[in-house]
Design a protein around this motif. Structure first.
Motif, mmCIF file in Angstrom:
data_model
loop_
_atom_site.group_PDB
_atom_site.id
_atom_site.type_symbol
_atom_site.label_atom_id
_atom_site.label_comp_id
_atom_site.label_asym_id
_atom_site.label_seq_id
_atom_site.Cartn_x
_atom_site.Cartn_y
_atom_site.Cartn_z
ATOM 1 N N ILE A 100 0.491 -1.470 -0.174
ATOM 2 C CA ILE A 100 -0.176 0.064 0.003
ATOM 3 C C ILE A 100 1.339 1.081 -0.150
ATOM 4 C CG2 ILE A 100 -1.741 1.722 1.345
ATOM 5 C CD1 ILE A 100 -2.092 -1.049 2.814
ATOM 6 N N TRP A 103 -2.049 7.052 1.618
ATOM 7 C CA TRP A 103 -2.895 6.491 2.505
ATOM 8 C C TRP A 103 -4.146 7.591 2.746
ATOM 9 C CZ3 TRP A 103 -2.965 2.243 5.501
ATOM 10 C CH2 TRP A 103 -3.935 3.062 6.722
ATOM 11 N N SER A 104 -5.326 6.434 3.275
ATOM 12 C CA SER A 104 -6.565 7.363 2.664
ATOM 13 C C SER A 104 -7.515 6.407 3.025
ATOM 14 C CB SER A 104 -6.961 7.970 1.151
ATOM 15 O OG SER A 104 -7.505 6.254 0.583
ATOM 16 N N ASP A 105 -9.146 6.780 3.210
ATOM 17 C CA ASP A 105 -10.210 5.407 3.959
ATOM 18 C C ASP A 105 -10.266 4.603 2.736
ATOM 19 O OD1 ASP A 105 -11.031 7.288 5.654
ATOM 20 O OD2 ASP A 105 -12.421 7.906 3.964
ATOM 21 N N GLU A 106 -9.636 4.238 1.806
ATOM 22 C CA GLU A 106 -10.056 3.120 0.103
ATOM 23 C C GLU A 106 -8.369 2.140 1.458
ATOM 24 O OE1 GLU A 106 -8.722 2.342 -4.033
ATOM 25 O OE2 GLU A 106 -10.154 3.564 -3.444
ATOM 26 N N LYS A 107 -7.411 3.357 1.351
ATOM 27 C CA LYS A 107 -6.290 2.130 1.785
ATOM 28 C C LYS A 107 -6.286 1.745 2.872
ATOM 29 C CE LYS A 107 -3.706 4.206 -2.245
ATOM 30 N NZ LYS A 107 -3.499 3.222 -3.098
ATOM 31 N N GLN A 109 -8.882 0.480 4.188
ATOM 32 C CA GLN A 109 -9.739 -0.782 3.682
ATOM 33 C C GLN A 109 -8.740 -1.879 3.280
ATOM 34 O OE1 GLN A 109 -12.734 0.299 1.286
ATOM 35 N NE2 GLN A 109 -14.043 1.117 3.172
ATOM 36 N N GLU A 110 -7.600 -1.503 2.140
ATOM 37 C CA GLU A 110 -6.660 -2.392 1.672
ATOM 38 C C GLU A 110 -5.836 -2.940 2.611
ATOM 39 O OE1 GLU A 110 -4.893 -0.578 -1.127
ATOM 40 O OE2 GLU A 110 -6.362 -0.358 -2.740
ATOM 41 N N GLU A 113 -7.423 -5.606 4.996
ATOM 42 C CA GLU A 113 -7.353 -6.818 3.904
ATOM 43 C C GLU A 113 -6.407 -7.521 3.709
ATOM 44 O OE1 GLU A 113 -8.484 -10.001 1.913
ATOM 45 O OE2 GLU A 113 -10.103 -8.914 2.727
#
Length: 120
Positions: A100, A103-107, A109-110, A113
């Motif tokens: 990764i 950084w963000s909200d999507e990151k 979530q990654e 996972e």
């Protein structure tokens, strides 16, 4: 003549042995660990570190400030390993076969996972 041939053989053998050895960076970069590359002046790095600390306090992570020489070399090794290229930046969080960057909200979530296999 035997000494010359023996010398050549030894040289060739040492060359191949050294070529097969892993670099210090490759030896340290262990797929069983999560690596977190950061810079102290990077606000995204601080946000990512806070998120991880708050949500995964027991997760073992190897943190490296890339402004330090040995850490920079390990960072450069990771950039080559993941074929990131000139766009490499921080935070860079490396898992065994995934990474990764940024950084963000999507990151986040990654991260959830990708970090599952590393949880106890």
């Amino acid at each position: 003549m035997k000494k010359v041939l023996l010398s050549i053989f030894c040289f060739v053998a040492l060359f191949f042995i050294s070529a097969c050895e892993k670099s210090p960076e490759e030896q340290e970069f262990d797929g069983s660990k999560i690596y977190f590359f950061y810079q102290t002046t990077c606000p995204h790095c601080h946000t990512a570190a806070e998120y991880i600390k708050e949500n995964h306090p027991d997760l073992k992570i190897v943190s490296r400030d890339i402004r330090l020489l040995g850490n920079r070399q390990l960072f450069n090794y990771a950039v080559k390993k993941y074929k990131i290229g000139a766009t490499a930046g921080t935070p860079l969080i490396c898992f065994d076969d995934k990474y990764i960057m940024g950084w963000s909200d999507e990151k986040a979530q990654e991260f959830e996972e990708y970090s599952k296999p590393y949880k106890k």
